[in-house]
Design a protein around this motif. Sequence first.
Motif, short mmCIF file in Angstrom:
data_model
loop_
_atom_site.label_atom_id
_atom_site.label_comp_id
_atom_site.label_asym_id
_atom_site.label_seq_id
_atom_site.Cartn_x
_atom_site.Cartn_y
_atom_site.Cartn_z
N HIS A 1 13.93 -6.16 2.01
CA HIS A 1 14.58 -6.50 0.75
C HIS A 1 13.74 -7.49 -0.05
N PHE A 2 13.15 -8.47 0.64
CA PHE A 2 12.29 -9.43 -0.03
C PHE A 2 11.09 -8.72 -0.63
N PHE A 3 10.52 -7.80 0.13
CA PHE A 3 9.37 -7.04 -0.33
C PHE A 3 9.72 -6.20 -1.56
N LEU A 4 10.86 -5.51 -1.52
CA LEU A 4 11.24 -4.65 -2.63
C LEU A 4 11.39 -5.44 -3.92
N SER A 5 11.90 -6.65 -3.83
CA SER A 5 12.00 -7.47 -5.04
C SER A 5 10.60 -7.82 -5.54
N GLY A 6 9.61 -7.86 -4.66
CA GLY A 6 8.25 -8.18 -5.05
C GLY A 6 7.51 -7.04 -5.72
N VAL A 7 7.97 -5.81 -5.55
CA VAL A 7 7.29 -4.66 -6.17
C VAL A 7 8.06 -4.10 -7.35
N GLU A 8 9.09 -4.81 -7.76
CA GLU A 8 9.93 -4.33 -8.85
C GLU A 8 9.11 -4.04 -10.12
N GLU A 9 8.11 -4.88 -10.39
CA GLU A 9 7.28 -4.69 -11.58
C GLU A 9 6.55 -3.35 -11.54
N LYS A 10 6.02 -2.98 -10.38
CA LYS A 10 5.34 -1.69 -10.24
C LYS A 10 6.31 -0.54 -10.47
N LEU A 11 7.51 -0.67 -9.91
CA LEU A 11 8.51 0.39 -10.05
C LEU A 11 8.98 0.51 -11.50
N GLU A 12 9.14 -0.62 -12.17
CA GLU A 12 9.57 -0.58 -13.57
C GLU A 12 8.49 0.02 -14.45
N SER A 13 7.23 -0.23 -14.13
CA SER A 13 6.13 0.36 -14.89
C SER A 13 6.18 1.88 -14.78
N PHE A 14 6.43 2.39 -13.57
CA PHE A 14 6.58 3.83 -13.38
C PHE A 14 7.78 4.35 -14.17
N PHE A 15 8.88 3.63 -14.10
CA PHE A 15 10.09 4.03 -14.82
C PHE A 15 9.82 4.17 -16.32
N HIS A 16 9.08 3.22 -16.89
CA HIS A 16 8.78 3.28 -18.33
C HIS A 16 7.95 4.53 -18.67
N ARG A 17 7.03 4.90 -17.78
CA ARG A 17 6.26 6.14 -18.00
C ARG A 17 7.18 7.36 -17.95
N LEU A 18 8.10 7.35 -16.98
CA LEU A 18 9.05 8.45 -16.84
C LEU A 18 9.92 8.58 -18.09
N VAL A 19 10.45 7.47 -18.57
CA VAL A 19 11.30 7.47 -19.76
C VAL A 19 10.52 7.94 -20.98
N ASP B 1 0.83 -1.20 0.00
CA ASP B 1 0.00 0.00 0.00
C ASP B 1 0.87 1.25 0.00
N TRP B 2 1.94 1.21 0.79
CA TRP B 2 2.86 2.36 0.87
C TRP B 2 3.50 2.63 -0.49
N VAL B 3 3.98 1.57 -1.16
CA VAL B 3 4.60 1.75 -2.49
C VAL B 3 3.57 2.27 -3.49
N ASP B 4 2.36 1.73 -3.45
CA ASP B 4 1.32 2.22 -4.36
C ASP B 4 1.07 3.72 -4.15
N SER B 5 1.06 4.15 -2.89
CA SER B 5 0.82 5.57 -2.62
C SER B 5 1.99 6.43 -3.11
N LYS B 6 3.22 5.91 -2.99
CA LYS B 6 4.39 6.67 -3.47
C LYS B 6 4.38 6.77 -4.99
N ILE B 7 4.07 5.66 -5.65
CA ILE B 7 4.01 5.69 -7.12
C ILE B 7 2.92 6.65 -7.58
N HIS B 8 1.81 6.68 -6.86
CA HIS B 8 0.74 7.64 -7.20
C HIS B 8 1.26 9.08 -7.07
N GLU B 9 2.00 9.36 -6.00
CA GLU B 9 2.58 10.70 -5.83
C GLU B 9 3.51 11.04 -7.00
N TYR B 10 4.32 10.08 -7.41
CA TYR B 10 5.24 10.31 -8.53
C TYR B 10 4.46 10.52 -9.83
N ASP B 11 3.39 9.76 -10.02
CA ASP B 11 2.58 9.92 -11.23
C ASP B 11 1.93 11.30 -11.28
#
Length: 195
Positions: free
Chosen positions: A114-132, A64-74
Amino acid sequence: MDGFEKRKEKKMKQIFSAALDLVCKYGFDKISVNEIAAKARVSPATIYNYFGTKEQLYHSMLHDWVDSKIHEYDVILQSGKSFNDKIKDIMTLEAHNLRLLANMSQSHDPEPVHFFLSGVEEKLESFFHRLVHIGKTEGYIAKGFSDKVLLKHFKLFFYEISEHISVHGKRENDEEMDQLLQLFFYGLTPHQVIK
């Protein structure tokens, strides 16, 4: 969404907020479901009904925290600001977020984070692709670079700039930040090289 779902979502947000605050202060291992429930003003049974275990609550809270951060970035990406200003704002937020994750890691066994961060990599990469995509569309990022190379470049830069912001505070030295952005986008050459 009906009234029941709205109430459930509100309670979950209260639980996530309470859990995040307690984990950052005391560490995951040193807090109990009862303490989280008291801070969130819900019953421990509610937490168990929603999440099953404290570990699953922690996992859900981090997602939930990562989703809220990605929303802020979007929201920043969709703003009318220049790409440079968008990057500055995102980096400032990211520095804060990295500090928060570091606190979570230091306050207890860092392995779950660290285990969790590897689990949200797909969400972070999706944001990265929008940024690029926005960077290439606006001409700030050369179209000839692959996403794989750009991802490595961004990770290195974001890590270093986040460290800089962590040490020196939010936008303490805008001139220095502008020079770092110049290096980020154009390298060491005096002129922009690739379009």
